[in-house]
Design an enzyme around this catalytic site. Structure first.
Site, PDB file in Angstrom:
ATOM      1  N   GLU A 266      -6.326  -5.643   4.058  1.00 56.30           N
ATOM      2  CA  GLU A 266      -6.282  -6.804   3.139  1.00 56.30           C
ATOM      3  C   GLU A 266      -7.531  -6.854   2.266  1.00 56.30           C
ATOM      4  OE1 GLU A 266      -4.504 -10.476   4.091  1.00 56.30           O
ATOM      5  OE2 GLU A 266      -3.122  -9.587   5.533  1.00 56.30           O
TER       6      GLU A 266
ATOM      7  N   SER B 159      -7.078   0.534  -1.979  1.00 53.81           N
ATOM      8  CA  SER B 159      -7.872  -0.503  -2.654  1.00 53.81           C
ATOM      9  C   SER B 159      -7.356  -0.697  -4.078  1.00 53.81           C
ATOM     10  CB  SER B 159      -9.349  -0.082  -2.705  1.00 53.81           C
ATOM     11  OG  SER B 159      -9.849   0.065  -1.397  1.00 53.81           O
TER      12      SER B 159
ATOM     13  N   SER C 205       0.815  -1.221   0.000  1.00 51.28           N
ATOM     14  CA  SER C 205       0.000   0.000   0.000  1.00 51.28           C
ATOM     15  C   SER C 205       0.849   1.272   0.000  1.00 51.28           C
ATOM     16  CB  SER C 205      -0.904   0.033   1.231  1.00 51.28           C
ATOM     17  OG  SER C 205      -1.710  -1.109   1.272  1.00 51.28           O
TER      18      SER C 205
HETATM   19  C1  LIG Z   1      -3.943  -1.291  10.607  1.00 51.75           C
HETATM   20  C2  LIG Z   1      -3.616  -1.431   9.147  1.00 51.75           C
HETATM   21  C3  LIG Z   1      -2.606  -2.301   8.772  1.00 51.75           C
HETATM   22  C4  LIG Z   1      -2.261  -2.410   7.420  1.00 51.75           C
HETATM   23  N1  LIG Z   1      -1.206  -3.219   7.075  1.00 51.75           N
HETATM   24  C5  LIG Z   1      -0.764  -3.210   5.778  1.00 51.75           C
HETATM   25  C6  LIG Z   1       0.429  -3.909   5.416  1.00 51.75           C
HETATM   26  O1  LIG Z   1       1.086  -4.579   6.246  1.00 51.75           O
HETATM   27  N2  LIG Z   1       0.852  -3.822   4.130  1.00 51.75           N
HETATM   28  C7  LIG Z   1       0.170  -3.117   3.176  1.00 51.75           C
HETATM   29  O2  LIG Z   1       0.613  -3.104   2.035  1.00 51.75           O
HETATM   30  N3  LIG Z   1      -0.972  -2.459   3.495  1.00 51.75           N
HETATM   31  C8  LIG Z   1      -1.453  -2.481   4.763  1.00 51.75           C
HETATM   32  N4  LIG Z   1      -2.595  -1.790   5.109  1.00 51.75           N
HETATM   33  C9  LIG Z   1      -3.301  -1.034   4.084  1.00 51.75           C
HETATM   34  C10 LIG Z   1      -4.672  -1.609   3.756  1.00 51.75           C
HETATM   35  O3  LIG Z   1      -4.559  -2.777   3.024  1.00 51.75           O
HETATM   36  C11 LIG Z   1      -5.490  -0.500   3.076  1.00 51.75           C
HETATM   37  O4  LIG Z   1      -5.832   0.418   4.085  1.00 51.75           O
HETATM   38  C12 LIG Z   1      -6.719  -1.045   2.400  1.00 51.75           C
HETATM   39  O5  LIG Z   1      -6.364  -1.748   1.240  1.00 51.75           O
HETATM   40  C13 LIG Z   1      -7.707   0.066   2.025  1.00 51.75           C
HETATM   41  O6  LIG Z   1      -7.066   1.100   1.350  1.00 51.75           O
HETATM   42  P1  LIG Z   1      -7.296   2.631   1.794  1.00 51.75           P
HETATM   43  O7  LIG Z   1      -7.063   2.701   3.254  1.00 51.75           O
HETATM   44  O8  LIG Z   1      -6.468   3.475   0.927  1.00 51.75           O
HETATM   45  O9  LIG Z   1      -8.823   2.902   1.534  1.00 51.75           O
HETATM   46  P2  LIG Z   1      -9.493   3.345   0.133  1.00 51.75           P
HETATM   47  O10 LIG Z   1      -8.995   2.459  -0.946  1.00 51.75           O
HETATM   48  O11 LIG Z   1      -9.364   4.799  -0.011  1.00 51.75           O
HETATM   49  O12 LIG Z   1     -11.015   2.963   0.424  1.00 51.75           O
HETATM   50  C14 LIG Z   1     -11.888   3.822   1.157  1.00 51.75           C
HETATM   51  C15 LIG Z   1     -13.316   3.290   1.008  1.00 51.75           C
HETATM   52  O13 LIG Z   1     -13.675   3.262  -0.364  1.00 51.75           O
HETATM   53  C16 LIG Z   1     -14.176   1.995  -0.699  1.00 51.75           C
HETATM   54  N5  LIG Z   1     -13.800   1.652  -2.095  1.00 51.75           N
HETATM   55  C17 LIG Z   1     -12.587   1.782  -2.689  1.00 51.75           C
HETATM   56  N6  LIG Z   1     -12.627   1.303  -3.938  1.00 51.75           N
HETATM   57  C18 LIG Z   1     -13.885   0.842  -4.140  1.00 51.75           C
HETATM   58  C19 LIG Z   1     -14.565   0.202  -5.219  1.00 51.75           C
HETATM   59  N7  LIG Z   1     -13.930  -0.086  -6.364  1.00 51.75           N
HETATM   60  N8  LIG Z   1     -15.877  -0.117  -5.066  1.00 51.75           N
HETATM   61  C20 LIG Z   1     -16.529   0.159  -3.922  1.00 51.75           C
HETATM   62  N9  LIG Z   1     -15.944   0.731  -2.853  1.00 51.75           N
HETATM   63  C21 LIG Z   1     -14.641   1.074  -2.961  1.00 51.75           C
HETATM   64  C22 LIG Z   1     -13.539   1.030   0.266  1.00 51.75           C
HETATM   65  O14 LIG Z   1     -14.342  -0.126   0.465  1.00 51.75           O
HETATM   66  C23 LIG Z   1     -13.450   1.863   1.534  1.00 51.75           C
HETATM   67  O15 LIG Z   1     -14.658   1.735   2.243  1.00 51.75           O
HETATM   68  C24 LIG Z   1      -2.976  -1.689   6.441  1.00 51.75           C
HETATM   69  C25 LIG Z   1      -4.014  -0.839   6.839  1.00 51.75           C
HETATM   70  C26 LIG Z   1      -4.341  -0.688   8.160  1.00 51.75           C
HETATM   71  C27 LIG Z   1      -5.437   0.250   8.559  1.00 51.75           C
END
Ligand SMILES: Cc1cc2nc3c(=O)[nH]c(=O)nc-3n(C[C@H](O)[C@H](O)[C@H](O)COP(=O)(O)OP(=O)(O)OC[C@H]3O[C@@H](n4cnc5c(N)ncnc54)[C@H](O)[C@@H]3O)c2cc1C
Length: 432
Positions: A414, A183, A177
């Site tokens: 994830e 996402s 990420s």
């Molecule tokens: C505590 C924690 C630990 C983590 N650990 C790791 C790690 O070890 N390694 C790593 O690489 N990442 C890690 N992550 C990152 C995590 O995988 C991302 O936070 C996650 O993939 C969501 O991405 P975002 O936070 O940018 O949310 P966004 O992608 O901005 O999403 C925000 C909202 O929009 C919605 N959304 C987005 N796209 C769509 C779509 N196409 N259709 C419908 N709804 C959508 C989502 O469902 C969500 O509700 C971690 C995150 C947290 C909070």
């Protein structure tokens, strides 16, 4: 496996016995359900082998489950509140996980691992999460993502070096990420430019779990942005590599003992021998490992929901209002029965998906279903448990509010719940 099993048992035999009290406070583990004390089951009848029920385990699985339960209750439970308050994983917990063979559950014994099954990892994660979801996450990521990526795609030399370290002393972090790539993970901007026998990595990552304690980072970077996601390549980067900076841990709502940090890469030189698998296949490896990882996160969510439930029911059986135990009010009994049924359904989804994986069957849809459902149920269970305990459930004197805080991230990381639903729908689209 026998050696590792004996090691696990020997380790647990040394542990101090800890008897939980009924009104569980912070320092006590959740109560053990009578029904969960059933014997190991092998799916073998007098008439030969049969298809076992999903909650029938092999002797090895049962032994690992019991050993982890004992370890979690005796060595982790007394530290949970402090680790949460201090946002710090105790070193003794990390060392305990390594000593018990829980950081290399599937790693082959020739590399110093436990040599057990994927299903055993799932049971271990569930048992750890009953006591502390942060510890479960540490074990989950190491086993279902880091170790398995190297086991599947590493060269013999990489396996000999890294699997040996990961099984015995080194924590790994998975770095996909970025600020602009959540996402939409393959929109990542971190790049790796080839210079002779080296690649030079520049860019930044966000949300990297265990980064504070990790010795090895599996970094997804693009070697040629013109190729789009087909340029994404996985690099094995040692912590002490010049130019790699681990930032300050995020101040999170839950999973506070688990460090989640940003990383920056400033001209980080990585030899090409540290590419994991094939150039340009990073996106495939990320998809594959996250599919497996989702079963682990589902097990984490199930475990924490069950742990919260196990803390709450004994309280409901003791708390008297209107001259009766609050458990005796039918309005509460029906809610308890609904939550217990949902927990059971989540458990079956998770165990079935893990068995599909082990049987070499397709499991992508089921993994998304398990992760989606278990994280939704964890949110519901932990919220209900607070309500059932009334005012005390809302205080930090009892652990249910922590389970509630820890549960929320299940619908985010994830693959957020919507992303799981997208995957499930895509699979259904191909089935009809
Ligand atoms: C505590 C924690 C630990 C983590 N650990 C790791 C790690 O070890 N390694 C790593 O690489 N990442 C890690 N992550 C990152 C995590 O995988 C991302 O936070 C996650 O993939 C969501 O991405 P975002 O936070 O940018 O949310 P966004 O992608 O901005 O999403 C925000 C909202 O929009 C919605 N959304 C987005 N796209 C769509 C779509 N196409 N259709 C419908 N709804 C959508 C989502 O469902 C969500 O509700 C971690 C995150 C947290 C909070």
């Amino acid at each position: 496996m026998e050696g590792a099993a004996v090691r696990l048992l020997r380790g647990s035999a040394l542990l101090r016995r800890h008897v939980p009290t009924c009104l569980s406070s912070w320092k006590t583990p959740p109560r053990v359900l009578k029904s969960s004390q059933s014997a190991a089951l092998l799916g073998v009848t007098d008439h030969g082998p049969s298809c076992a029920a999903l909650q029938m385990f092999t002797e090895e699985e049962m032994m690992i489950k019991n050993t982890v339960k004992k370890f979690a209750q005796e060595q982790i439970a007394p530290l949970v509140s402090t680790m949460d308050e201090n946002s710090k994983m105790e070193e003794s917990v990390i060392q305990g996980l390594f000593q018990q063979g829980l950081m290399g559950i599937e790693i082959e014994t020739k590399y110093g691992g436990t040599g057990a099954s994927f299903f055993s990892s799932i049971l271990a994660i569930e048992e750890l999460a009953k006591v502390d979801a942060s510890v479960a996450l540490l074990c989950d990521l190491q086993n279902t993502i880091i170790n398995n990526l190297i086991r599947k795609h590493g060269t013999e030399e990489q396996k000999a070096t890294y699997l040996t370290e990961l099984a015995t002393e080194k924590i790994g972090s998975f770095c996909l990420s970025e600020a602009g790539a959540g996402s939409d993970a393959f929109a990542l901007k971190t790049r790796a430019d080839k210079k002779g026998n080296y690649y030079v990595i520049n860019g930044s990552k966000m949300w990297i779990t265990n980064a504070e304690y990790a010795g090895l980072f599996l970094v997804m970077a693009n070697i040629n942005s013109d190729l789009g996601y087909k340029g994404i390549t996985c690099f094995l980067v040692d912590r002490d590599t010049e130019g790699l900076h681990v930032g300050k841990a995020e101040n999170k709502m839950g999973l506070r003992a688990s460090s989640t940090c940003p990383l920056t890469f400033e001209n980080v030189k990585v030899p090409e021998t540290n590419i994991l698998g094939q150039i340009g296949h990073g996106y495939k490896y990320a998809i594959g490992s996250l599919n497996e990882g989702r079963i682990g996160i589902a097990a984490q969510m199930l475990g924490l929901a069950q742990g919260c439930f196990d803390h709450t029911i004994p309280y409901m059986k003791e708390r008297i209002q209107f001259g009766k135990r609050i458990f005796d009010f039918q309005g509460l009994q029906h809610q308890v029965a609904q939550v217990a049924t949902q927990l059971e359904a989540a458990r079956l989804l998770i165990y079935n998906t893990a068995r599909l994986l082990e049987g070499g069957k397709s499991f992508m849809k089921e993994a998304s279903m398990a992760k989606y459902y278990a994280s939704e149920i964890a949110g519901l269970t932990t919220s209900k448990c607070i309500e059932w305990m009334g005012g005390v459930g809302y205080t930090k004197d009892f652990p249910v509010e922590k389970y509630f805080r820890d549960a929320k991230v299940g619908t985010i990381y994830e693959g957020a719940s919507n992303i799981q639903l997208n995957t499930i729908a895509k699979c259904i689209d191909t089935e009809y």
